[in-house]
Design an enzyme around this catalytic site. Sequence first.
Site, PDB file in Angstrom:
ATOM      1  CB  SER A  91      -0.887   0.005   1.234  1.00  9.62           C
ATOM      2  OG  SER A  91      -0.090   0.325   2.360  1.00  9.62           O
ATOM      3  CE  LYS A  92      -1.955   6.711  -2.520  1.00 11.58           C
ATOM      4  NZ  LYS A  92      -3.402   6.751  -2.343  1.00 11.58           N
ATOM      5  NE  ARG A  93       0.441   0.463   5.986  1.00  9.26           N
ATOM      6  CZ  ARG A  93       1.069  -0.688   6.155  1.00  9.26           C
ATOM      7  NH1 ARG A  93       2.193  -0.745   6.832  1.00  9.26           N
ATOM      8  NH2 ARG A  93       0.586  -1.805   5.650  1.00  9.26           N
ATOM      9  N   GLY A 101       5.663   3.183   0.328  1.00 10.86           N
ATOM     10  CA  GLY A 101       6.382   4.069  -0.600  1.00 10.86           C
ATOM     11  C   GLY A 101       5.601   4.190  -1.897  1.00 10.86           C
TER      12      GLY A 101
END
Length: 485
Positions: free
Chosen positions: A253-255, A257
Amino acid sequence: MKPLKVRFAPSPTGPLHIGGARSALFNYLFAEHHNAQLVLRIEDTDLERSRREYEDEIISSLRWLGLTWAEGVDTGGENGPYRQTERLDLYRRYEKQLLVANHAYYCFCSADDLEQERQSLISKGETPRYLGKCRHLSPQAVEEKLRQGLKPTVRFQVPAAEIIEIPDLVRGPVRFATEEIGDFIIVKSDGIPTYNFAVVIDDTLMDITHVIRAEEHLSNTPRQWLIYSALGFPAPEFAHISLILGADRQKMSKRHGATSLIQYREIGYLPEALFNFLGFLGWSPEGEEQILSREEFTAAFTLERVSKSPAVFDLNKLNWLNHQYLLKKSLADYALLLEPFLKKSAYYQSFVQLTPEQKELFMTGMRSRLVFLSEVEEYLQLLFGPLQYSPESEEVLAENDVLPVLNYIKDHFPADTSAANVETFLKNSIKTLKIKPKQLYMPLRCALSGQIHGMELPVMINIWGQKEFLSRLQLALGKINGNDC
Ligand code: GLU
């Protein structure tokens, strides 16, 4: 046997993500390996979230990756249109067929009714699903409600108590109980088909033989399977490719990067490195090789070697691959690749004033160092930005033996600051001072750039020239002597 045909069918509700790019690549490689056709279809039935800009962005990301397809939304072909919102008449025809054959029915339940049913099932620990309230409405009742202007959805009537077994080329046979699947919506109240319905019609009319897609869609497959069977269409072969997890084994996910292909492009990764990297996310060749050319991928790619277990996104591996591909570039190609990143830099004006020789030295230095191209900014900043001392460099400069070394360099610095001459001077200084190379290079690097890492010192010194060199050195000496802090 029918000619093999696959498709990539993104929903244009956001940029192309790593997962989508991997699905597209696997379809592309399957097509190339089997000499099959690839179709690019746009699944835009989510009217609220679909945007033309995303469609354009997805296409340009796929092209950047080097993928090509025989038929599709931008290339055309004989099975078009390739955008689902332009195929509504086709879906309507099959919707009628299902209604007439009692495989589907109109549902007038309100959102509130449905929510109540959901909550009550959840509170009983059951799978939330539609229990079929409108299934048995009489034709008269339906007529009446339609006359009142109520806008129904169309639901597929799921057969009770069956076990569906779907062969999957990656996972083996997968079984589903129809009891767990409530009658699901195939056409929304605005007349737009849902994904599960449209995908079956399209894959059939477009002669798709193999559906290769992300594991997220596995739970949709029994619904599609039921529609295939109700319409009397042969189902394609399915291959669900595993999830992509971050290094912490959580779903990517966006976490973790950058998630979209465009972001990787902007950071300065090469398409061939991403191609290679994505190709290994859930697939591997027989041998141990890590770097495969497009042709080698094509020759080796089969679904038999696609793994069932989740793929782990290892950024270090991508970095390593990117560096390898960058190292292979000729200096001229490298300069072209770096150019947009240089142009974006705050120090571009300083960079353009370098001589051709200095530019070449700079490029050579960058090529051997940069993992991704936007890192060039750090090096430009070291050369042309204000001198700032990092805590590590301050520690180095605080050591006792530094002052005599820096003073010696200042007093004997040559007038000829060509990189080769500076290098010889530094080497001779080490001999004369009877010290280890590190005892000279490290304090000098810290004094001049304020950082413990950077490109080759002789090149940096050459680019600064004598005046700038001396002023930087004076500043450091002043700092060590306690004059300016
Ligand atoms: N439109 C779907 C998606 O973007 C693709 C589904 C499929 O490949 O069947 O996830």
